[in-house]
Design a protein around this motif. Structure first.
Motif, PDB file in Angstrom:
ATOM      1  N   UNK A  77     -18.248   3.928  -3.977  1.00  0.00           N
ATOM      2  CA  UNK A  77     -16.506   4.185  -2.729  1.00  0.00           C
ATOM      3  C   UNK A  77     -15.745   3.458  -3.439  1.00  0.00           C
ATOM      4  N   UNK A  78     -14.275   4.138  -3.231  1.00  0.00           N
ATOM      5  CA  UNK A  78     -13.378   2.928  -3.482  1.00  0.00           C
ATOM      6  C   UNK A  78     -12.746   3.223  -1.849  1.00  0.00           C
ATOM      7  N   UNK A  79     -12.120   2.680  -1.365  1.00  0.00           N
ATOM      8  CA  UNK A  79     -11.297   2.312  -0.527  1.00  0.00           C
ATOM      9  C   UNK A  79     -10.211   1.234  -0.466  1.00  0.00           C
ATOM     10  N   UNK A  80      -8.691   1.287   0.450  1.00  0.00           N
ATOM     11  CA  UNK A  80      -8.086   0.210   0.234  1.00  0.00           C
ATOM     12  C   UNK A  80      -7.555   0.155   1.531  1.00  0.00           C
ATOM     13  N   UNK A  81      -8.499   0.326   2.366  1.00  0.00           N
ATOM     14  CA  UNK A  81      -8.723   0.517   4.457  1.00  0.00           C
ATOM     15  C   UNK A  81     -10.105  -0.063   4.763  1.00  0.00           C
ATOM     16  N   UNK A  82      -9.643  -1.142   5.644  1.00  0.00           N
ATOM     17  CA  UNK A  82     -10.126  -2.164   6.545  1.00  0.00           C
ATOM     18  C   UNK A  82     -11.585  -1.167   7.260  1.00  0.00           C
ATOM     19  N   UNK A  83     -10.892  -0.310   7.452  1.00  0.00           N
ATOM     20  CA  UNK A  83     -11.386   0.386   8.913  1.00  0.00           C
ATOM     21  C   UNK A  83     -12.517   1.233   8.096  1.00  0.00           C
ATOM     22  N   UNK A  84     -11.676   1.943   6.931  1.00  0.00           N
ATOM     23  CA  UNK A  84     -12.938   2.616   5.919  1.00  0.00           C
ATOM     24  C   UNK A  84     -13.936   1.760   5.582  1.00  0.00           C
ATOM     25  N   UNK A  85     -13.709   0.706   4.631  1.00  0.00           N
ATOM     26  CA  UNK A  85     -15.051  -0.211   4.089  1.00  0.00           C
ATOM     27  C   UNK A  85     -15.543  -0.335   5.855  1.00  0.00           C
ATOM     28  N   UNK A  86     -15.359  -0.672   6.550  1.00  0.00           N
ATOM     29  CA  UNK A  86     -15.923  -0.749   7.337  1.00  0.00           C
ATOM     30  C   UNK A  86     -17.390  -0.074   8.339  1.00  0.00           C
ATOM     31  N   UNK A  87     -16.495   1.827   7.964  1.00  0.00           N
ATOM     32  CA  UNK A  87     -17.395   2.970   7.920  1.00  0.00           C
ATOM     33  C   UNK A  87     -18.557   3.211   7.073  1.00  0.00           C
ATOM     34  N   UNK A  88     -18.082   2.950   6.064  1.00  0.00           N
ATOM     35  CA  UNK A  88     -18.661   3.055   4.804  1.00  0.00           C
ATOM     36  C   UNK A  88     -19.899   1.808   4.382  1.00  0.00           C
TER      37      UNK A  88
END
Ligand SMILES: NC(=O)c1ccc[n+]([C@@H]2O[C@H](COP(=O)([O-])OP(=O)(O)OC[C@H]3O[C@@H](n4cnc5c(N)ncnc54)[C@H](OP(=O)(O)O)[C@@H]3O)[C@@H](O)[C@H]2O)c1
Length: 313
Positions: free
Chosen positions: A277-288
């Motif tokens: 998965x790609x994310x440039x968001x810290x919150x999303x990365x933590x969820x992932x």
């Protein structure tokens, strides 16, 4: 490191592994999860390549990073957060324009990263692969890639020469392994008929709960050949409606996590798939990252199958 048939370490194995190797370590040159993180420390799912290299089942994509979608420092922090939470495989490509960004983000921790890049098919003729690899290494600020992929089969007229080019890079220590992307089963079978074509480590293809087409033929074929699949667009890609899915949200609520974490846990459930998965968001990365240690129950998998059925034969 010992792993179970499903590719998942049990808690004891993982604890011993962390104690023995410290907070960020490598196995056969592969990056592994950071110790001490609550999300990752509960039996993180791992995947084994044919050469024995073990990587986390969840990595990080980068096709849209470094392009101003989020502020650059935020994206760098997101990528580093992912590393610290065990998503230590990073996927890039010469055409993404993200290699320099990644080079900056992983500076000082190259040894803890499993770095994947790709060569574009128009660049493989003659000594093109060697030149493309050298350019990627320079942009990434490293002297080797853990895995180098042929981005697409389209337009490649001499696949045997591509294999020779990859094998030369491997012999020279510029890459540790090679593989392909967007190959069909029949194209993989053609690859295996080429001398040393069976050194192919993976095929990177689209796979998510909203796009299950590869379950029809590709996934069983890759399992038979002990070749892990790398799943791109595992959240359905940018702008997808997948994360608004009510069943994913309901399953997530039962585990105290997001729909995204459930979608990713679903994608990596077999132990033979690495999702990026790609994310440039810290919150999303933590969820992932929670997906690394999230196991869905048979009832939850059945509920998800009912809404997103597997492909019909
Ligand atoms: N080999 C190939 O031909 C190929 C093709 C396509 C992609 N890829 C690789 O696969 C990677 C991933 O694929 P992808 O970018 O197409 O699709 P994806 O990972 O399924 O989706 C990325 C999108 O999901 C959002 N997102 C991530 N985590 C989220 C969360 N927890 N909650 C809500 N939104 C979330 C991201 O936005 P935010 O940044 O805001 O979180 C981004 O817009 C690429 O970066 C690339 O490395 C390879």
């Amino acid at each position: 490191m010992k792993s179970t048939d499903t590719g998942q370490l049990n808690r004891r194995e993982f604890n011993c592994f962390c104690v023995a190797l410290g907070s960020l370590a490598t196995v056969s040159g592969a990056a592994v999860v950071a110790a001490g993180d609550a999300a990752a420390a509960d039996a993180p799912r791992m995947v084994k390549f044919p050469d024995g290299t073990v990587v986390p089942a969840l990595g990080q994509g980068s096709a849209g990073l470094g392009k101003g979608r989020h502020p650059a420092p935020v994206e760098e922090e997101a990528l580093r957060t992912g590393l610290s939470l065990g998503m230590t495989l990073i996927d890039t490509a010469e055409v993404y324009g993200s290699e320099e960004f990644i080079g900056r983000a992983i500076a000082g921790q190259r040894g803890g990263v499993f770095l994947v890049s790709k060569v574009w098919p128009n660049h493989v003729a003659g000594d093109g692969i060697a030149r493309a690899c050298e350019a990627s290494l320079k942009r990434l600020g490293t002297d080797y890639l853990d895995l180098y992929l042929l981005h697409w089969p389209n337009g490649v007229t001499n696949l045997a020469a591509v294999v020779t080019g990859f094998e030369s890079l491997r012999a020279a220590g510029k890459i540790r392994a090679w593989g392909v992307s967007n190959f069909s089963v029949s194209q993989l079978e053609g690859l295996l008929r080429i001398p040393r074509g069976d050194h192919c480590a993976t095929n990177q293809v689209p796979y998510s709960i909203a796009d299950r087409g590869i379950e029809h033929d590709m996934l069983p074929w890759c399992e038979r050949h002990a070749m892990p699949v790398m799943a791109y667009s595992p959240l359905g890609g940018a702008g997808s409606n997948l994360l608004r899915d009510a069943t994913l949200a309901r399953v997530g609520a039962a585990h105290g996590c997001s729909a995204a974490a459930v979608a990713l846990a679903w994608t990596i459930r077999s132990g033979h798939v690495i999702a990026i998965p790609e994310s440039g968001s810290v919150a999303h990365v933590k969820e992932n990252a929670i997906a690394l240690s999230l196991t869905l129950t048979p009832q939850e998998l059945a509920a998800l199958d009912a809404v997103h059925p597997p492909p019909r034969r």
